[in-house]
Design an enzyme around this catalytic site. Structure first.
Site, PDB file in Angstrom:
ATOM      1  N   ARG A 246       0.869  -1.163   0.000  1.00  0.00           N
ATOM      2  CA  ARG A 246       0.000   0.000   0.000  1.00  0.00           C
ATOM      3  C   ARG A 246       0.908   1.216   0.000  1.00  0.00           C
ATOM      4  O   ARG A 246       1.922   1.244   0.722  1.00  0.00           O
ATOM      5  CB  ARG A 246      -0.858  -0.033   1.276  1.00  0.00           C
ATOM      6  N   ARG A 277      -5.323  11.001   7.677  1.00  0.00           N
ATOM      7  CA  ARG A 277      -4.980  11.785   8.866  1.00  0.00           C
ATOM      8  C   ARG A 277      -4.299  13.091   8.496  1.00  0.00           C
ATOM      9  O   ARG A 277      -3.749  13.222   7.400  1.00  0.00           O
ATOM     10  CB  ARG A 277      -4.112  10.993   9.850  1.00  0.00           C
ATOM     11  N   TYR A 344       5.047  -5.932   8.589  1.00  0.00           N
ATOM     12  CA  TYR A 344       4.517  -4.649   9.058  1.00  0.00           C
ATOM     13  C   TYR A 344       5.197  -4.296  10.391  1.00  0.00           C
ATOM     14  O   TYR A 344       4.590  -4.294  11.436  1.00  0.00           O
ATOM     15  CB  TYR A 344       3.004  -4.826   9.216  1.00  0.00           C
TER      16      TYR A 344
HETATM   17  P1  FAD Z   1      13.206   1.765   5.192  1.00  0.00           P
HETATM   18  O1  FAD Z   1      13.109   2.916   6.097  1.00  0.00           O
HETATM   19  O2  FAD Z   1      12.149   1.568   4.143  1.00  0.00           O
HETATM   20  O3  FAD Z   1      14.638   1.820   4.473  1.00  0.00           O
HETATM   21  C1  FAD Z   1      14.946   1.076   3.336  1.00  0.00           C
HETATM   22  C2  FAD Z   1      15.818   1.952   2.443  1.00  0.00           C
HETATM   23  O4  FAD Z   1      16.292   1.153   1.345  1.00  0.00           O
HETATM   24  C3  FAD Z   1      15.053   3.122   1.823  1.00  0.00           C
HETATM   25  O5  FAD Z   1      15.726   4.323   2.135  1.00  0.00           O
HETATM   26  C4  FAD Z   1      15.083   2.822   0.334  1.00  0.00           C
HETATM   27  O6  FAD Z   1      15.177   3.984  -0.461  1.00  0.00           O
HETATM   28  C5  FAD Z   1      16.343   1.967   0.203  1.00  0.00           C
HETATM   29  N1  FAD Z   1      16.364   1.088  -0.961  1.00  0.00           N
HETATM   30  C6  FAD Z   1      15.385   0.236  -1.353  1.00  0.00           C
HETATM   31  N2  FAD Z   1      15.785  -0.424  -2.479  1.00  0.00           N
HETATM   32  C7  FAD Z   1      17.031   0.024  -2.773  1.00  0.00           C
HETATM   33  C8  FAD Z   1      17.942  -0.264  -3.814  1.00  0.00           C
HETATM   34  N3  FAD Z   1      17.661  -1.135  -4.774  1.00  0.00           N
HETATM   35  N4  FAD Z   1      19.128   0.383  -3.838  1.00  0.00           N
HETATM   36  C9  FAD Z   1      19.436   1.295  -2.875  1.00  0.00           C
HETATM   37  N5  FAD Z   1      18.596   1.610  -1.859  1.00  0.00           N
HETATM   38  C10 FAD Z   1      17.414   0.980  -1.821  1.00  0.00           C
HETATM   39  N6  FAD Z   1       7.162   2.690  13.179  1.00  0.00           N
HETATM   40  C11 FAD Z   1       7.088   3.025  14.486  1.00  0.00           C
HETATM   41  O7  FAD Z   1       7.756   2.403  15.319  1.00  0.00           O
HETATM   42  N7  FAD Z   1       6.301   4.071  14.905  1.00  0.00           N
HETATM   43  C12 FAD Z   1       5.543   4.815  14.049  1.00  0.00           C
HETATM   44  O8  FAD Z   1       4.840   5.748  14.469  1.00  0.00           O
HETATM   45  C13 FAD Z   1       5.586   4.464  12.658  1.00  0.00           C
HETATM   46  N8  FAD Z   1       4.863   5.163  11.772  1.00  0.00           N
HETATM   47  C14 FAD Z   1       4.925   4.824  10.447  1.00  0.00           C
HETATM   48  C15 FAD Z   1       4.183   5.605   9.557  1.00  0.00           C
HETATM   49  C16 FAD Z   1       4.248   5.317   8.201  1.00  0.00           C
HETATM   50  C17 FAD Z   1       3.438   6.144   7.239  1.00  0.00           C
HETATM   51  C18 FAD Z   1       5.076   4.237   7.734  1.00  0.00           C
HETATM   52  C19 FAD Z   1       5.143   3.917   6.272  1.00  0.00           C
HETATM   53  C20 FAD Z   1       5.817   3.490   8.621  1.00  0.00           C
HETATM   54  C21 FAD Z   1       5.755   3.763   9.999  1.00  0.00           C
HETATM   55  N9  FAD Z   1       6.523   3.067  10.921  1.00  0.00           N
HETATM   56  C22 FAD Z   1       6.438   3.388  12.249  1.00  0.00           C
HETATM   57  C23 FAD Z   1       7.439   1.961  10.500  1.00  0.00           C
HETATM   58  C24 FAD Z   1       8.871   2.461  10.219  1.00  0.00           C
HETATM   59  O9  FAD Z   1       8.850   3.398   9.168  1.00  0.00           O
HETATM   60  C25 FAD Z   1       9.741   1.254   9.819  1.00  0.00           C
HETATM   61  O10 FAD Z   1       9.707   0.266  10.810  1.00  0.00           O
HETATM   62  C26 FAD Z   1      11.219   1.594   9.545  1.00  0.00           C
HETATM   63  O11 FAD Z   1      11.392   2.829   8.920  1.00  0.00           O
HETATM   64  C27 FAD Z   1      11.802   0.504   8.680  1.00  0.00           C
HETATM   65  O12 FAD Z   1      13.179   0.693   8.478  1.00  0.00           O
HETATM   66  P2  FAD Z   1      13.915  -0.129   7.335  1.00  0.00           P
HETATM   67  O13 FAD Z   1      15.356   0.215   7.403  1.00  0.00           O
HETATM   68  O14 FAD Z   1      13.520  -1.549   7.387  1.00  0.00           O
HETATM   69  O15 FAD Z   1      13.256   0.379   5.968  1.00  0.00           O
HETATM   70  N1  UDP Z   2      -7.490   2.256  12.636  1.00  0.00           N
HETATM   71  C1  UDP Z   2      -8.808   2.628  12.553  1.00  0.00           C
HETATM   72  N2  UDP Z   2      -9.175   3.880  12.930  1.00  0.00           N
HETATM   73  C2  UDP Z   2      -8.284   4.779  13.386  1.00  0.00           C
HETATM   74  C3  UDP Z   2      -6.919   4.395  13.483  1.00  0.00           C
HETATM   75  C4  UDP Z   2      -6.557   3.121  13.090  1.00  0.00           C
HETATM   76  O1  UDP Z   2      -9.658   1.838  12.138  1.00  0.00           O
HETATM   77  O2  UDP Z   2      -8.675   5.923  13.704  1.00  0.00           O
HETATM   78  C5  UDP Z   2      -7.129   0.893  12.204  1.00  0.00           C
HETATM   79  C6  UDP Z   2      -6.733   0.842  10.723  1.00  0.00           C
HETATM   80  O3  UDP Z   2      -7.184  -0.399  10.212  1.00  0.00           O
HETATM   81  C7  UDP Z   2      -5.229   0.867  10.773  1.00  0.00           C
HETATM   82  C8  UDP Z   2      -4.961   0.021  12.018  1.00  0.00           C
HETATM   83  O4  UDP Z   2      -6.012   0.401  12.916  1.00  0.00           O
HETATM   84  O5  UDP Z   2      -4.656   0.302   9.601  1.00  0.00           O
HETATM   85  C9  UDP Z   2      -3.612   0.232  12.662  1.00  0.00           C
HETATM   86  O6  UDP Z   2      -3.484   1.594  12.996  1.00  0.00           O
HETATM   87  P1  UDP Z   2      -2.066   2.246  13.242  1.00  0.00           P
HETATM   88  O7  UDP Z   2      -2.284   3.630  13.752  1.00  0.00           O
HETATM   89  O8  UDP Z   2      -1.251   1.313  14.038  1.00  0.00           O
HETATM   90  O9  UDP Z   2      -1.516   2.319  11.755  1.00  0.00           O
HETATM   91  P2  UDP Z   2      -0.142   2.900  11.143  1.00  0.00           P
HETATM   92  O10 UDP Z   2       0.343   3.973  12.072  1.00  0.00           O
HETATM   93  O11 UDP Z   2       0.765   1.726  11.019  1.00  0.00           O
HETATM   94  O12 UDP Z   2      -0.581   3.439   9.824  1.00  0.00           O
END
Ligand code: FAD
Ligand code: UDP
Length: 362
Positions: A246, A277, A344
């Site tokens: 996604r 959000r 995830y």
């Molecule tokens: P990434 O941060 O994805 O790093 C992988 C890197 O590899 C990237 O920079 C990419 O560009 C690089 N790469 C990929 N393919 C190649 C290639 N072929 N060559 C060179 N480079 C490449 N976690 C929490 O604990 N708290 C939160 O509140 C939270 N909020 C989140 C909100 C969102 C919207 C998202 C998407 C994630 C969230 N997470 C959160 C999860 C968190 O982002 C991840 O756990 C963490 O960043 C993962 O780190 P990583 O090193 O595995 O991957």
């Molecule tokens: N969720 C929801 N309502 C909210 C917030 C979260 O239904 O107001 C659900 C939604 O399915 C979401 C899941 O709870 O994917 C996990 O939420 P979280 O905040 O952990 O998601 P992330 O920060 O990873 O996007």
């Protein structure tokens, strides 16, 4: 020849690099990153004195003291606690689901009153919940499901709640006490100087090549170990088919006001508003700036070229991922992180996975 070639400059490889350097400062490490900056998805940029979470809100939380001590040894964390608000057609509810939410929804004051309503409403689910809808109703009842879960979840994942795995909703705590802390974990906070500074410290003394896609010239970079944190299906040229992800689009706006919404995270839970959000970045770490910056987060279908933010861990994709894992014939290539492991994972889980790997390769 390097000792370690680390593909991706996100948190996983930053943990690997820091721990290797701490143990052996002479280890030869090369980091290859296709983006123009380090830190992967936890990248923050200081704009007008505000740390903007460029790839979505990131709050560090863990119950593991070893991990908390590890990150605090790298940079200082503030005492931020996430208390998001859910906005359903301008009715406001506290999250996660707790007595404040139940009071607003049903007017009940005592935990036993809320429990009675939930018990009554969950009767419609017979047996083990088979999907996210059934799981949600059996956790908090149909009223909360309809107003606070269904619309948000269906726009977040682009699927009907009946077609989603139940574990996604189990991430959220349900509490029969008055407590708006979104996480159950013992430790929580945000780096006082931003996540990018933290990752910079972790890569200190390590060679980092930005704007370079490892897959464009993989023969060029030789190492005793190649640790790859990009998408595993892309590594194998999608030869078994595509894993689903996604993606998100972020719309960031500067606003000439001290405060826009009074909270870091406001969720919009109705289906008809296209974003999930609004993040107001200054509330993660307020330095008293006169202006503010907000980001609307729009979930979108993943197309090649988009960032694969969320793996979709349903049965179909899990099976395909297992098939990809079996392809691993090249002994020195290791997959890790949220994309390499197709999980995830929150940040603490990513660090933990890196710690586990270090036990084998250090
Ligand atoms: P990434 O941060 O994805 O790093 C992988 C890197 O590899 C990237 O920079 C990419 O560009 C690089 N790469 C990929 N393919 C190649 C290639 N072929 N060559 C060179 N480079 C490449 N976690 C929490 O604990 N708290 C939160 O509140 C939270 N909020 C989140 C909100 C969102 C919207 C998202 C998407 C994630 C969230 N997470 C959160 C999860 C968190 O982002 C991840 O756990 C963490 O960043 C993962 O780190 P990583 O090193 O595995 O991957
Ligand atoms: N969720 C929801 N309502 C909210 C917030 C979260 O239904 O107001 C659900 C939604 O399915 C979401 C899941 O709870 O994917 C996990 O939420 P979280 O905040 O952990 O998601 P992330 O920060 O990873 O996007």
């Amino acid at each position: 020849m390097y000792d370690y070639v680390l593909v991706g400059a996100g948190l996983f490889n930053a943990t690997i690099a820091k721990c290797i350097k701490d143990k052996n400062k002479d280890a030869k490490i090369l980091v290859i990153e296709k983006r123009s900056h380090i830190a992967g998805n936890i990248y923050t940029e200081n704009i007008d004195g505000i740390d903007v979470h460029i790839y979505g809100a990131h709050i560090f939380h863990t119950s593991d003291k070893k991990i908390w001590d590890f990150v605090n040894g790298i940079t200082e964390f503030n005492n931020f606690i996430n208390t998001p608000i859910a906005n359903y057609k301008n009715e406001l509810y506290n999250l996660p689901f707790n007595m404040h939410t139940f009071y607003k929804m049903w007017g009940c004051i005592k935990p036993e009153e809320a429990l009675k309503i939930i018990e009554e409403q969950k009767k419609e689910i017979k047996g083990e919940p088979k999907n996210l809808e059934e799981q949600a109703i059996s956790l908090v009842g149909r009223d909360i499901y309809e107003k606070l879960i269904k619309g948000y979840t269906e726009k977040q994942w682009g699927k009907d709640c009946k077609d989603l795995p139940s574990f996604i909703i189990k991430r959220l705590p349900v509490r029969l006490i008055y407590d708006n802390n979104y996480f159950n974990d013992k430790y929580q906070g945000i780096p006082s100087l931003g996540y990018t500074k933290m990752i910079e410290n972790m890569f200190s003394g390590t060679e980092v090549l930005l704007n370079t896609n490892y897959l464009d010239d993989r023969e060029k970079y030789k190492g005793k170990y190649i640790i790859y944190t990009g998408p595993i299906d892309e590594y194998y040229d999608y030869k078994l088919g595509r894993l689903e992800y996604r993606s998100l689009k972020f719309e960031t706006t500067k606003i000439d006001k001290k405060d826009y919404q009074g909270v870091a995270v406001m969720n919009f839970t109705e289906r008809d508003i296209p974003f999930t959000r609004i993040i107001e970045h200054k509330h993660f770490n307020d330095r008293g700036t006169d202006t503010t910056i907000i980001t609307k987060e729009y979930p979108v279908n993943f197309e090649i070229g988009d960032e694969p933010y969320y793996p979709i861990n349903d049965e179909k994709n899990k099976k395909l991922y297992e098939e990809y894992k079996k392809l691993k014939t090249d002994g020195n290539v290791i997959f890790g992180g949220r994309l390499g492991s197709y999980k995830y994972y929150d940040m603490d889980k990513v660090i933990n996975e890196a710690f586990e790997l270090l036990k084998k390769i250090l």
